[in-house]
Design a protein around this motif. Structure first.
Motif, short mmCIF file in Angstrom:
data_model
loop_
_atom_site.label_atom_id
_atom_site.label_comp_id
_atom_site.label_asym_id
_atom_site.label_seq_id
_atom_site.Cartn_x
_atom_site.Cartn_y
_atom_site.Cartn_z
N ASN A 1 27.25 52.88 39.60
CA ASN A 1 28.15 52.92 40.75
C ASN A 1 27.51 52.32 42.00
O ASN A 1 28.15 51.60 42.75
CB ASN A 1 28.58 54.36 41.03
CG ASN A 1 29.53 54.89 39.99
OD1 ASN A 1 30.08 54.12 39.20
ND2 ASN A 1 29.73 56.19 39.98
N ARG B 1 28.01 52.12 33.53
CA ARG B 1 28.17 51.48 34.84
C ARG B 1 27.20 52.11 35.82
O ARG B 1 26.81 53.28 35.69
CB ARG B 1 29.61 51.55 35.36
CG ARG B 1 29.96 52.87 36.09
CD ARG B 1 30.56 53.84 35.14
NE ARG B 1 31.12 54.98 35.87
CZ ARG B 1 30.76 56.23 35.62
NH1 ARG B 1 29.84 56.50 34.72
NH2 ARG B 1 31.33 57.20 36.29
N THR C 1 38.20 48.75 45.18
CA THR C 1 37.72 50.11 44.92
C THR C 1 38.15 50.49 43.52
O THR C 1 39.29 50.23 43.13
CB THR C 1 38.31 51.09 45.94
OG1 THR C 1 39.74 50.99 45.91
CG2 THR C 1 37.82 50.79 47.33
N TYR C 2 37.25 51.10 42.77
CA TYR C 2 37.41 51.04 41.33
C TYR C 2 37.61 52.36 40.62
O TYR C 2 37.64 52.39 39.42
CB TYR C 2 36.17 50.36 40.73
CG TYR C 2 35.59 49.24 41.56
CD1 TYR C 2 34.28 49.30 42.00
CD2 TYR C 2 36.35 48.15 41.92
CE1 TYR C 2 33.74 48.29 42.76
CE2 TYR C 2 35.82 47.13 42.69
CZ TYR C 2 34.51 47.21 43.11
OH TYR C 2 33.98 46.22 43.88
N LYS D 1 25.33 50.04 42.32
CA LYS D 1 25.19 48.58 42.28
C LYS D 1 26.50 47.89 41.90
O LYS D 1 26.52 46.66 41.78
CB LYS D 1 24.10 48.20 41.28
CG LYS D 1 22.72 48.69 41.67
CD LYS D 1 21.67 48.24 40.66
CE LYS D 1 20.28 48.72 41.07
NZ LYS D 1 19.25 48.30 40.09
N SER D 2 27.56 48.68 41.69
CA SER D 2 28.85 48.11 41.25
C SER D 2 28.67 47.16 40.08
O SER D 2 29.12 46.02 40.10
CB SER D 2 29.53 47.39 42.43
OG SER D 2 29.87 48.28 43.45
N THR D 3 27.98 47.65 39.08
CA THR D 3 27.64 46.84 37.92
C THR D 3 28.05 47.53 36.63
O THR D 3 27.78 48.72 36.45
CB THR D 3 26.14 46.53 37.89
OG1 THR D 3 25.78 45.84 39.09
CG2 THR D 3 25.79 45.66 36.69
N TRP E 1 36.05 53.53 35.26
CA TRP E 1 34.98 53.46 36.23
C TRP E 1 34.67 54.82 36.84
O TRP E 1 33.51 55.16 37.06
CB TRP E 1 35.34 52.47 37.35
CG TRP E 1 34.19 52.20 38.26
CD1 TRP E 1 33.92 52.82 39.45
CD2 TRP E 1 33.15 51.24 38.05
NE1 TRP E 1 32.77 52.32 39.99
CE2 TRP E 1 32.28 51.35 39.16
CE3 TRP E 1 32.87 50.32 37.05
CZ2 TRP E 1 31.14 50.55 39.28
CZ3 TRP E 1 31.74 49.53 37.19
CH2 TRP E 1 30.90 49.65 38.28
N VAL F 1 30.61 43.61 39.78
CA VAL F 1 32.01 43.83 40.13
C VAL F 1 32.13 43.88 41.65
O VAL F 1 31.39 44.62 42.31
CB VAL F 1 32.52 45.15 39.51
CG1 VAL F 1 34.01 45.33 39.79
CG2 VAL F 1 32.25 45.18 38.02
N SER F 2 33.06 43.12 42.20
CA SER F 2 33.24 43.12 43.65
C SER F 2 34.70 42.93 44.00
O SER F 2 35.51 42.51 43.16
CB SER F 2 32.39 42.01 44.28
OG SER F 2 32.80 40.74 43.81
#
Length: 124
Positions: free
Chosen positions: A73, A71, A27-28, A75-77, A52, A23-24
């Protein structure tokens, strides 16, 4: 927001597979992220969803007890651990995102951002 799904493949019945979605682009904290799947000739259906920032997890009845959404955090994955797979799980799997958690987390029309899909095939 950009989503990049990976990790699909061929697995035997009873086996396991782990999907990832990078995920890119935003801000989530309050984002809702979900996994959907769609088999040929069938409608897209939700598999699992989470908020998230934490505090919300939801699963389709068909995968409860077998699949786990999570998830990372740092690694934003977004991940989907799939265990006890059966041929009915064969499908193209998508990750999706929307800006806020919704009670309609299972409705694909609620999501604004989609990854490209990764194929999961369960067969002997």
């Amino acid at each position: 927001v950009q989503l990049q799904a990976s990790g699909g493949g061929l697995v035997q019945p009873g086996g396991s597979l782990r999907l990832s979605c990078a995920v890119s682009g935003g801000t989530y904290s309050d984002y809702a992220l979900a996994w959907f799947r769609q088999a040929p000739g069938k409608e897209r259906e939700v598999v699992a969803a989470l908020r998230w920032g934490g505090g919300r997890y939801a699963y389709a009845d068909s995968v409860k007890g077998r699949f786990t959404i999570s998830r990372d955090n740092a690694k934003s994955t977004l991940m989907l651990q799939m265990n006890s797979l059966n041929p009915e799980d064969t499908s193209l799997y998508y990750c999706a995102a929307r800006i806020r958690w919704t009670v309609n987390w299972g409705d694909p029309t609620e999501y604004d951002y989609w990854g490209q899909g990764t194929q999961v095939t369960v067969s002997s």
